[in-house]
Write a protein that holds these residues in place. Structure first.
Motif, PDB file in Angstrom:
ATOM      1  N   GLN A  38       0.740  -1.107  -0.046  1.00 29.60           N
ATOM      2  CA  GLN A  38       0.018   0.034  -0.001  1.00 29.60           C
ATOM      3  C   GLN A  38       0.789   1.321   0.006  1.00 29.60           C
ATOM      4  O   GLN A  38       0.773   2.189  -0.881  1.00 29.60           O
ATOM      5  CB  GLN A  38      -0.891   0.054   1.360  1.00 29.60           C
ATOM      6  CG  GLN A  38      -2.351  -0.563   1.173  1.00 29.60           C
ATOM      7  CD  GLN A  38      -2.744  -0.417   2.439  1.00 29.60           C
ATOM      8  OE1 GLN A  38      -2.644   0.291   3.314  1.00 29.60           O
ATOM      9  NE2 GLN A  38      -3.959  -1.301   2.689  1.00 29.60           N
ATOM     10  N   TYR A  39       1.840   1.155   0.852  1.00 25.51           N
ATOM     11  CA  TYR A  39       2.559   2.582   1.184  1.00 25.51           C
ATOM     12  C   TYR A  39       3.594   2.559  -0.326  1.00 25.51           C
ATOM     13  O   TYR A  39       3.699   3.830  -0.702  1.00 25.51           O
ATOM     14  CB  TYR A  39       3.656   2.190   1.915  1.00 25.51           C
ATOM     15  CG  TYR A  39       4.807   3.507   2.465  1.00 25.51           C
ATOM     16  CD1 TYR A  39       5.998   3.233   1.678  1.00 25.51           C
ATOM     17  CD2 TYR A  39       4.590   4.440   2.850  1.00 25.51           C
ATOM     18  CE1 TYR A  39       6.959   4.106   1.711  1.00 25.51           C
ATOM     19  CE2 TYR A  39       5.478   5.492   3.100  1.00 25.51           C
ATOM     20  CZ  TYR A  39       6.507   5.338   2.525  1.00 25.51           C
ATOM     21  OH  TYR A  39       7.661   6.311   2.424  1.00 25.51           O
ATOM     22  N   THR A  40       4.053   1.567  -0.877  1.00 26.68           N
ATOM     23  CA  THR A  40       4.814   1.728  -2.075  1.00 26.68           C
ATOM     24  C   THR A  40       3.885   2.201  -3.170  1.00 26.68           C
ATOM     25  O   THR A  40       4.337   3.098  -3.932  1.00 26.68           O
ATOM     26  CB  THR A  40       5.627   0.526  -2.490  1.00 26.68           C
ATOM     27  OG1 THR A  40       6.307   0.110  -1.387  1.00 26.68           O
ATOM     28  CG2 THR A  40       6.347   0.665  -3.566  1.00 26.68           C
ATOM     29  N   ALA A  41       2.780   1.814  -3.042  1.00 23.72           N
ATOM     30  CA  ALA A  41       1.691   2.255  -4.206  1.00 23.72           C
ATOM     31  C   ALA A  41       1.597   3.592  -3.978  1.00 23.72           C
ATOM     32  O   ALA A  41       1.266   4.191  -5.112  1.00 23.72           O
ATOM     33  CB  ALA A  41       0.498   1.432  -4.259  1.00 23.72           C
ATOM     34  N   ALA A  42       1.157   3.935  -2.846  1.00 24.86           N
ATOM     35  CA  ALA A  42       0.747   5.680  -2.597  1.00 24.86           C
ATOM     36  C   ALA A  42       1.899   6.538  -3.024  1.00 24.86           C
ATOM     37  O   ALA A  42       1.661   7.531  -3.269  1.00 24.86           O
ATOM     38  CB  ALA A  42       0.461   5.472  -1.309  1.00 24.86           C
TER      39      ALA A  42
END
Lengths: 331, 300, 417
Positions: free
Chosen positions: C183-187
């Motif tokens: 999630q973090y990396t996508a955001a």
């Protein structure tokens, strides 16, 4: 031409005591001259070599200091390891990338330093500075230069729009980086060796050749290089031996010191060290040391032959007179 | 090796004659080199001096200097140097003294044994000479990574661990040194000189003193320097065999590092301090590189 | 004159060498019976300051000389070189990484006195007990792991920043961890965690058996857990990691630059972060760990049997690893205690870390230590296998080989051990 050939015509053969002494002097003294070296060598130099040979045939435990005789098993194991052959490839690659530029550069710089420059000591000793700065500092510098993400070189390349070089991933580039570190450290060293020998060449040869009209390059080819033949042989052999044993630079190239996750820059001595001091298998490490020894002997002999043929004998070091000078002479 | 120049001796200074005739003068090799040489040498010097300069820059900064990579020195060098020298774990002055005298003795011993042996191999003919020389050179081809193990056993059995003697004794001879002096003396000493001395009635040892030793001076100086530096910077064997109370300089300075967090400004200040004695040695060795040292001996 | 200078130099050299040889022969130690002096050898920073050691001297009258090796590797080379000979310190520190190798020579180490057994966490003691049942090492510290995170970077990605909320977020298994990381990396488009291999060790250290069985047989290539760990790391951790391994020049540089937002944090990592990123304000630590608990690192003190003062050395080792002393060492260097009593103490409960947003690190790490249920069995070749597996992960990370090829190469490599 030598004065020694002028002997009195009919010397009476008197074998005096001093003559006899001088005969023994001639026969024995060489052995006395080499004995200080050999005596000490036999104790502290030969002992480790014999030890390495003996345990290479054993499965040896460092802590217990004992081993089981296993014949050639250790040698066979090594020759069957893919890592060994990778290490061999890496070693040769780094060897060629480092030795050839290093020697060429050393000869060039030594020739520059051989001239009658001002502040000689400053320039001459300056080239040795990379050799004396402690390895930890040099290692740090090169890590800063060659880091994949934040390194100086890659920063520069990306700034001008080129792709960054994967120094720690691609085998070839890792060899280039390591060879650069090696060259950096040892070029000054070889330069001074060559310079010391160049200084021993009689200046009169150069003066005479200059009078004849030979330029610096011709003088270099026909006077300097042939006179340097013993030193060139020395430099080539020691560079071969050292180049095939490169250890420190690959070791500090990354934080683990084991030659890369894919053995990209694993050299034979590094592999040897890992097996000995990493896996505590000294028997195997010793066997590898001897395999490397054989390889070094072979390559060393090869390089010796090449050097001997390339560098012509002193007989032809006389500078060929230029046409004008020949005309003068024949006038 | 021939001693007389192969071309007819010119009596006058050539440039002078040419100048009088109004011709373009040729440059004698002994005259001053031009701008290009100095330019090349400057580039070489700058790149060679860079590590020491860079060590000084970081060593005069603080812990974050390594990341920030400044171009100029900060003001903290003396503070950092003081921190190195007064660090109790480092034992700086004892380490410095140990390094100085052990490196000196090692280098002196190597030079002496190598010059003697080199003279014999280069200029004396004796049974087994070439074979022994080949053997000496071959020993250089055995990797030394395992050497610590038998040496430690030997010195531990002798009870010499923890003494500087254990650093000095294994290094008293060098195959490299012998090989170097052999090749240099082969090249630098004309056989005629030796024969002349022998005809004059000199014994072997006298010949060695009057011909070999002076000729060997530049090479001996270089060898001394190289061996000294090698002994000075040697880490692993002193680390194993010495106590922390009685270290040599690299071992002592290594204590400024650790696995987790290192203040590199202090470490590099230590590096600079450890390099200064070597620079002093440079000056001495450099002066020994004198050209034409045998020229006077050969004339007439 | 040249010759006379050479002669003088030669004479001096010869005489001095002789003198040194003679001195060397007579080198011994202090042989007085009155005052015993012990040598203690550690590496990195165990928290044993001179003041602390002076307390021991005041209590017992025994002097302690503290030798420090720069790195664990130097200490290891030194240790095994001398274990079978002589020359080790009276008390030698051993790191968990090479402790399993030292256990092979447990007969050369002095056993711990029976009355202090039980002082340490049971898995810490069990790892130091040899096949004959002897406890041969004194535990010093352990490395219970929490999750260190950058609250500023979390905020920018829409993740919670409050310590308790982050703890709830990560309270789950590894899949949960990977999902949040993804999630973090996508955001943000940036890596979530610092290194893939730290995840590998996190997972492997939660297995009972890894590469070897207690009876000595090798299960590395057949253990389905190992293959599962490898797959999880390669498929899920690599995409969210900034680096493959730690301790590189780049890795240190990016600790300060905000390249990653979270790390698996044993107690000793706190000092690494604060030391290398002194100007960063956003680091915090959460009381959670995927899969419950995990230990990373830790050391022991050993007393070689061939020392000169084994009895006094045992006394020193026992004193240094007592709960009280370990708490003082913790205050000095952050080495988290492995002693049961120390873990229950108030001092530990009250410890906070200013750099990490005044987090109650004592409490957090104690919770994490109590959450450790499994102590992986580590045989003598554990670290060889593990290092090779880390290399396999790195090869995939660097794009040199694909997942299956790298695994196959690992299998081939370790079969030759």
């Amino acid at each position: 031409m030598s004065t020694a050939s002028l002997k009195s015509p009919k010397s009476v053969r008197v074998i005096s005591f001093s003559h006899r002494m001088s005969r023994w002097d001639l026969k024995l003294s060489p052995y006395l001259y080499i004995s200080p070296f050999f005596l000490m060598f036999l104790v502290v130099g030969l002992f480790p070599i014999i030890f390495t040979a003996v345990i290479s045939f054993q499965d040896w435990d460092l802590v217990r200091g004992s081993g089981k005789f296993v014949g050639f098993d250790q040698y066979i194991w090594i020759l069957q390891q893919p890592h060994f052959w990778t290490a061999l490839r890496n070693t040769f690659s780094i060897f060629l990338l480092s030795t050839i530029p290093q020697l060429a550069l050393a000869i060039f710089i030594a020739a520059m330093l051989d001239r009658n420059i001002r502040a000689k000591t400053f320039w001459r000793m300056g080239v040795l500075l990379p050799f004396v700065v402690a390895p930890v500092a040099v290692g740090l510098i090169f890590n800063v230069v060659f880091a994949d993400n934040f390194g100086l070189i890659n920063g520069f390349l990306t700034d001008i729009g080129l792709p960054a070089i994967q120094w720690h991933k691609e085998p070839f580039w890792s060899h280039v980086a390591i060879a650069t570190m090696v060259n950096y450290r040892w070029t000054g060293y070889n330069t001074l060796i060559l310079l010391a020998s160049m200084q021993a060449v009689n200046r009169e040869y150069y003066e005479a050749a200059t009078v004849d009209g030979a330029g610096p390059f011709r003088q270099f080819l026909y006077i300097t290089l042939p006179s340097l033949r013993p030193t060139l042989i020395f430099v080539v052999i020691t560079a071969t031996i050292g180049g095939l044993q490169i250890f420190d630079e690959p070791r500090v190239f990354d934080q683990f010191g084991r030659g890369g996750a894919g053995q990209q820059w694993l050299t034979i001595t590094l592999y040897l060290y890992d097996i000995g001091w990493g896996q505590w298998n000294f028997g195997r490490a010793a066997a590898m040391a001897w395999i490397l020894f054989v390889i070094i002997l072979l390559i060393g002999l090869l390089n010796l032959l090449i050097t001997r043929t390339l560098v012509r004998d002193e007989g032809s070091r006389i500078a060929k007179p230029s046409r004008r000078a020949r005309k003068e002479l024949s006038r | 090796m021939s001693t007389t120049p192969p071309i007819a001796i010119v009596e006058e200074i050539p440039n002078d004659r040419q100048r009088r005739r109004g011709e373009r003068t040729t440059h004698i090799r002994g005259s001053r080199p031009g701008f290009i040489v100095y330019a090349v040498l400057t580039v070489v010097f700058i790149s060679a001096a860079f590590p020491l300069w860079w060590s000084f820059i970081i060593g005069s900064g603080d812990a974050s200097s390594l990341r920030e990579r400044p171009w100029w020195p900060g003001g903290n060098f003396l503070d950092n140097a003081l921190a190195v020298v007064s660090n109790p774990a480092v034992n700086f002055w004892a380490a410095l003294w140990n390094s100085i005298y052990s490196s000196f003795l090692i280098a002196a011993s190597v030079v002496i044994t190598s010059t003697l042996a080199g003279w014999a191999f280069a200029k004396l003919r004796f049974l087994g000479g070439p074979a022994l020389l080949a053997f000496v050179v071959a020993t250089m081809a055995v990797p030394q990574q395992l050497g610590v193990v038998p040496l430690y056993i030997l010195f531990s059995d002798l009870g010499w661990t923890g003494t500087i003697g254990a650093i000095i004794v294994p290094a008293l001879t060098s195959a490299f040194g012998v090989f170097w002096m052999t090749q240099y003396l082969r090249q630098a000493v004309p056989n005629e000189l030796i024969e002349a001395a022998r005809v004059d009635g000199a014994s072997m040892i006298r010949t060695f003193w009057t011909v070999g030793v002076p000729a060997a001076r530049p090479a001996a100086a270089m060898l001394f320097l190289f061996i000294f530096v090698g002994a000075w910077n040697n880490f692993f064997w002193p680390f194993i065999v010495l106590d922390r109370q009685n270290p040599t300089l690299p071992v002592a300075l290594s204590l400024l590092q650790s696995n987790y967090f290192v203040d590199y400004s202090i470490v590099l200040a230590g590096v600079v301090l450890a390099t200064i004695p070597l620079l002093l040695l440079f000056i001495f060795a450099g002066r020994q590189l004198v050209s034409g040292i045998m020229a006077g001996a050969v004339k007439g | 004159m040249r010759t006379s200078r050479r002669t003088i130099a030669a004479t001096i050299a010869g005489a001095a060498t002789l003198a040194l040889v003679v001195t060397g022969c007579s080198a011994g130690g202090d042989t007085s019976n009155e005052k015993v002096t012990l040598t203690l050898a550690t590496f990195n920073d165990f928290g044993y300051t001179d003041e602390l050691l002076a307390e021991f001297t005041a209590e017992t009258g025994i002097e302690v000389i503290h030798n420090k090796a720069a790195t664990s590797n130097d200490a290891r080379a030194n240790y095994f070189q001398k274990l079978g000979n002589s020359g080790l310190a009276d008390v030698e520190a051993v790191e968990i990484d090479w402790f399993t190798e030292a256990m092979q020579y447990s007969d050369l180490l002095e056993p711990v006195a029976a009355d202090i057994k039980g002082r340490w966490l049971d898995w810490k003691e069990a790892a130091a007990t040899d096949a004959a049942g002897n406890l041969i090492a004194y535990g010093t510290d352990i490395g219970p792991q929490g999750i260190c995170y950058r609250s500023d970077l979390f905020a920018a990605a829409g993740l919670p920043t409050d310590r308790a909320e982050v703890a709830t977020l990560f309270d789950g298994d590894w899949d949960n961890f990977f999902t949040i990381g993804a999630q973090y990396t996508a955001a943000t488009g940036k890596p979530f965690i610092d290194s893939a291999n730290s995840v590998l060790q996190g997972i492997v250290n939660q297995y009972e058996l890894a590469y070897e069985n207690p009876d000595g047989s090798i299960i590395a290539t057949t253990n389905p857990d190992i293959e599962a760990a490898y797959k999880a790391v390669v498929e899920k951790a690599i995409p969210i990691s900034a680096y493959s391994g730690q301790w590189s020049e780049d890795w240190f540089a990016s600790m300060a630059s905000g390249e990653f937002a979270a790390m698996l944090c044993p107690g000793w990592m706190l000092g690494v972060i604060s030391g290398n990123a002194p100007d960063i304000k956003g680091w915090d630590i959460a009381d959670a760990f995927p899969g419950g608990g995990g230990n990373w690192g830790g050391s022991y003190l050993t007393v070689p049997k061939n020392g000169a003062h084994v009895k006094e050395a045992s006394e020193l080792a026992a004193w240094l690893t007592s709960p009280e002393t370990q708490l003082k060492a913790f205050a000095n260097a952050g080495t988290f205690p492995s002693q049961v009593e120390a873990l229950a103490s108030d001092e530990l409960a009250g410890a906070t870390n200013e750099y990490f947003n005044n987090a109650p690190t004592g409490e957090i790490l104690t919770d994490r230590a109590n959450a450790i249920t499994v102590a992986t069995f580590k045989g003598p070749k554990y670290f060889q296998f593990h290092d090779a597996l880390q290399n396999a992960v790195t090869r995939v990370f660097d794009g040199l080989e694909d997942e299956q090829t790298s695994w196959n190469n690992w299998v081939t490599e370790v079969s030759a051990f």
